[in-house]
Design a protein around this motif. Sequence first.
Motif, PDB file in Angstrom:
ATOM      1  N   LYS A   1     -47.890 -18.061  11.347  1.00 59.34           N
ATOM      2  CA  LYS A   1     -49.146 -18.002  12.105  1.00 59.34           C
ATOM      3  C   LYS A   1     -49.873 -16.674  11.904  1.00 59.34           C
ATOM      4  O   LYS A   1     -51.075 -16.596  12.043  1.00 59.34           O
ATOM      5  CB  LYS A   1     -48.873 -18.202  13.589  1.00 59.34           C
ATOM      6  N   ASP A   2     -49.100 -15.624  11.593  1.00 57.07           N
ATOM      7  CA  ASP A   2     -49.706 -14.303  11.429  1.00 57.07           C
ATOM      8  C   ASP A   2     -48.896 -13.472  10.436  1.00 57.07           C
ATOM      9  O   ASP A   2     -47.878 -13.927   9.912  1.00 57.07           O
ATOM     10  CB  ASP A   2     -49.832 -13.595  12.781  1.00 57.07           C
ATOM     11  N   LYS A   3     -49.348 -12.251  10.194  1.00 58.16           N
ATOM     12  CA  LYS A   3     -48.691 -11.359   9.224  1.00 58.16           C
ATOM     13  C   LYS A   3     -47.254 -11.034   9.626  1.00 58.16           C
ATOM     14  O   LYS A   3     -46.389 -10.909   8.780  1.00 58.16           O
ATOM     15  CB  LYS A   3     -49.493 -10.065   9.063  1.00 58.16           C
ATOM     16  N   SER A   4     -47.007 -10.904  10.925  1.00 57.61           N
ATOM     17  CA  SER A   4     -45.664 -10.596  11.404  1.00 57.61           C
ATOM     18  C   SER A   4     -44.690 -11.725  11.059  1.00 57.61           C
ATOM     19  O   SER A   4     -43.587 -11.483  10.569  1.00 57.61           O
ATOM     20  CB  SER A   4     -45.695 -10.358  12.917  1.00 57.61           C
ATOM     21  N   GLU A   5     -45.107 -12.966  11.310  1.00 54.83           N
ATOM     22  CA  GLU A   5     -44.264 -14.112  10.971  1.00 54.83           C
ATOM     23  C   GLU A   5     -44.102 -14.249   9.458  1.00 54.83           C
ATOM     24  O   GLU A   5     -43.038 -14.645   8.978  1.00 54.83           O
ATOM     25  CB  GLU A   5     -44.842 -15.396  11.554  1.00 54.83           C
ATOM     26  N   GLN A   6     -45.144 -13.916   8.732  1.00 54.90           N
ATOM     27  CA  GLN A   6     -45.060 -13.970   7.267  1.00 54.90           C
ATOM     28  C   GLN A   6     -44.027 -12.954   6.761  1.00 54.90           C
ATOM     29  O   GLN A   6     -43.214 -13.267   5.896  1.00 54.90           O
ATOM     30  CB  GLN A   6     -46.423 -13.687   6.645  1.00 54.90           C
ATOM     31  N   LEU A   7     -44.040 -11.752   7.323  1.00 54.17           N
ATOM     32  CA  LEU A   7     -43.071 -10.724   6.947  1.00 54.17           C
ATOM     33  C   LEU A   7     -41.654 -11.188   7.273  1.00 54.17           C
ATOM     34  O   LEU A   7     -40.746 -11.051   6.448  1.00 54.17           O
ATOM     35  CB  LEU A   7     -43.383  -9.407   7.656  1.00 54.17           C
ATOM     36  N   GLU A   8     -41.448 -11.752   8.469  1.00 55.31           N
ATOM     37  CA  GLU A   8     -40.123 -12.239   8.851  1.00 55.31           C
ATOM     38  C   GLU A   8     -39.639 -13.330   7.894  1.00 55.31           C
ATOM     39  O   GLU A   8     -38.487 -13.312   7.457  1.00 55.31           O
ATOM     40  CB  GLU A   8     -40.140 -12.773  10.281  1.00 55.31           C
ATOM     41  N   ARG A   9     -40.519 -14.269   7.572  1.00 51.75           N
ATOM     42  CA  ARG A   9     -40.142 -15.353   6.659  1.00 51.75           C
ATOM     43  C   ARG A   9     -39.754 -14.796   5.292  1.00 51.75           C
ATOM     44  O   ARG A   9     -38.715 -15.139   4.732  1.00 51.75           O
ATOM     45  CB  ARG A   9     -41.300 -16.335   6.498  1.00 51.75           C
ATOM     46  N   ASN A  10     -40.573 -13.891   4.767  1.00 55.56           N
ATOM     47  CA  ASN A  10     -40.302 -13.332   3.452  1.00 55.56           C
ATOM     48  C   ASN A  10     -39.034 -12.476   3.454  1.00 55.56           C
ATOM     49  O   ASN A  10     -38.244 -12.510   2.498  1.00 55.56           O
ATOM     50  CB  ASN A  10     -41.504 -12.535   2.963  1.00 55.56           C
ATOM     51  N   ALA A  11     -38.814 -11.732   4.543  1.00 58.31           N
ATOM     52  CA  ALA A  11     -37.595 -10.932   4.655  1.00 58.31           C
ATOM     53  C   ALA A  11     -36.369 -11.834   4.695  1.00 58.31           C
ATOM     54  O   ALA A  11     -35.342 -11.531   4.083  1.00 58.31           O
ATOM     55  CB  ALA A  11     -37.655 -10.044   5.903  1.00 58.31           C
ATOM     56  N   MET A  12     -36.474 -12.959   5.406  1.00 61.17           N
ATOM     57  CA  MET A  12     -35.351 -13.896   5.467  1.00 61.17           C
ATOM     58  C   MET A  12     -35.076 -14.529   4.106  1.00 61.17           C
ATOM     59  O   MET A  12     -33.928 -14.828   3.777  1.00 61.17           O
ATOM     60  CB  MET A  12     -35.613 -14.984   6.511  1.00 61.17           C
ATOM     61  N   MET A  13     -36.092 -14.704   3.305  1.00 59.47           N
ATOM     62  CA  MET A  13     -35.890 -15.251   1.962  1.00 59.47           C
ATOM     63  C   MET A  13     -35.145 -14.255   1.071  1.00 59.47           C
ATOM     64  O   MET A  13     -34.413 -14.649   0.163  1.00 59.47           O
ATOM     65  CB  MET A  13     -37.229 -15.633   1.334  1.00 59.47           C
ATOM     66  N   LEU A  14     -35.306 -12.971   1.343  1.00 62.21           N
ATOM     67  CA  LEU A  14     -34.635 -11.945   0.537  1.00 62.21           C
ATOM     68  C   LEU A  14     -33.225 -11.628   1.024  1.00 62.21           C
ATOM     69  O   LEU A  14     -32.395 -11.152   0.249  1.00 62.21           O
ATOM     70  CB  LEU A  14     -35.469 -10.658   0.533  1.00 62.21           C
ATOM     71  N   TYR A  15     -32.945 -11.885   2.297  1.00 59.81           N
ATOM     72  CA  TYR A  15     -31.660 -11.459   2.865  1.00 59.81           C
ATOM     73  C   TYR A  15     -30.438 -11.980   2.106  1.00 59.81           C
ATOM     74  O   TYR A  15     -29.505 -11.202   1.860  1.00 59.81           O
ATOM     75  CB  TYR A  15     -31.551 -11.810   4.354  1.00 59.81           C
ATOM     76  N   PRO A  16     -30.384 -13.248   1.704  1.00 54.14           N
ATOM     77  CA  PRO A  16     -29.196 -13.690   0.958  1.00 54.14           C
ATOM     78  C   PRO A  16     -28.965 -12.900  -0.324  1.00 54.14           C
ATOM     79  O   PRO A  16     -27.829 -12.667  -0.730  1.00 54.14           O
ATOM     80  CB  PRO A  16     -29.488 -15.160   0.646  1.00 54.14           C
ATOM     81  N   HIS A  17     -30.034 -12.447  -0.948  1.00 52.80           N
ATOM     82  CA  HIS A  17     -29.914 -11.672  -2.188  1.00 52.80           C
ATOM     83  C   HIS A  17     -29.396 -10.260  -1.909  1.00 52.80           C
ATOM     84  O   HIS A  17     -28.665  -9.691  -2.713  1.00 52.80           O
ATOM     85  CB  HIS A  17     -31.260 -11.638  -2.911  1.00 52.80           C
ATOM     86  N   ILE A  18     -29.753  -9.723  -0.752  1.00 49.42           N
ATOM     87  CA  ILE A  18     -29.202  -8.435  -0.323  1.00 49.42           C
ATOM     88  C   ILE A  18     -27.724  -8.616   0.003  1.00 49.42           C
ATOM     89  O   ILE A  18     -26.878  -7.831  -0.429  1.00 49.42           O
ATOM     90  CB  ILE A  18     -29.951  -7.899   0.917  1.00 49.42           C
ATOM     91  N   HIS A  19     -27.418  -9.661   0.748  1.00 52.00           N
ATOM     92  CA  HIS A  19     -26.047  -9.921   1.205  1.00 52.00           C
ATOM     93  C   HIS A  19     -25.081 -10.061   0.027  1.00 52.00           C
ATOM     94  O   HIS A  19     -23.958  -9.559   0.084  1.00 52.00           O
ATOM     95  CB  HIS A  19     -26.030 -11.177   2.074  1.00 52.00           C
ATOM     96  N   LYS A  20     -25.516 -10.721  -1.043  1.00 55.84           N
ATOM     97  CA  LYS A  20     -24.619 -10.894  -2.197  1.00 55.84           C
ATOM     98  C   LYS A  20     -24.712  -9.749  -3.194  1.00 55.84           C
ATOM     99  O   LYS A  20     -24.029  -9.758  -4.204  1.00 55.84           O
ATOM    100  CB  LYS A  20     -24.850 -12.243  -2.866  1.00 55.84           C
ATOM    101  N   GLY A  21     -25.545  -8.748  -2.896  1.00 55.98           N
ATOM    102  CA  GLY A  21     -25.603  -7.547  -3.721  1.00 55.98           C
ATOM    103  C   GLY A  21     -26.540  -7.635  -4.918  1.00 55.98           C
ATOM    104  O   GLY A  21     -26.517  -6.764  -5.786  1.00 55.98           O
ATOM    105  N   ALA A  22     -27.363  -8.660  -4.987  1.00 54.85           N
ATOM    106  CA  ALA A  22     -28.286  -8.807  -6.108  1.00 54.85           C
ATOM    107  C   ALA A  22     -29.414  -7.772  -6.048  1.00 54.85           C
ATOM    108  O   ALA A  22     -29.900  -7.319  -7.085  1.00 54.85           O
ATOM    109  CB  ALA A  22     -28.863 -10.218  -6.150  1.00 54.85           C
TER     110      ALA A  22
END
Length: 91
Positions: A19-40
């Motif tokens: 709905k807004d930039k804050s939610e967009q940031l959260e969504r995009n951050a969540m898309m990156l988290y698995p890649h951080i978690h596995k060390g990519a």
Amino acid sequence: MVTVTMELPDEMAAFAMPKDKSEQLERNAMMLYPHIHKGAISHGRAAEILGIFKMDLITLYGKMGLPYIELSDEEMDEELMTVNYLKEMMV
């Protein structure tokens, strides 16, 4: 910025459209988290991709309940013992 087309269950469509930039940031951050978690990628690189400071990303993940440091109790105890040992050596 690039537009990506994804197949999602119908019920997910409302959640994929922020709905807004804050939610967009959260969504995009969540898309990156698995890649951080596995060390990519690192937290720093993910923050660069998102256009924010690393500390802001760590804080965002913390508010979502995602840890910055993932250590077992035993590993944490070892780290603390090392820190205490090094502090004693410096005195």
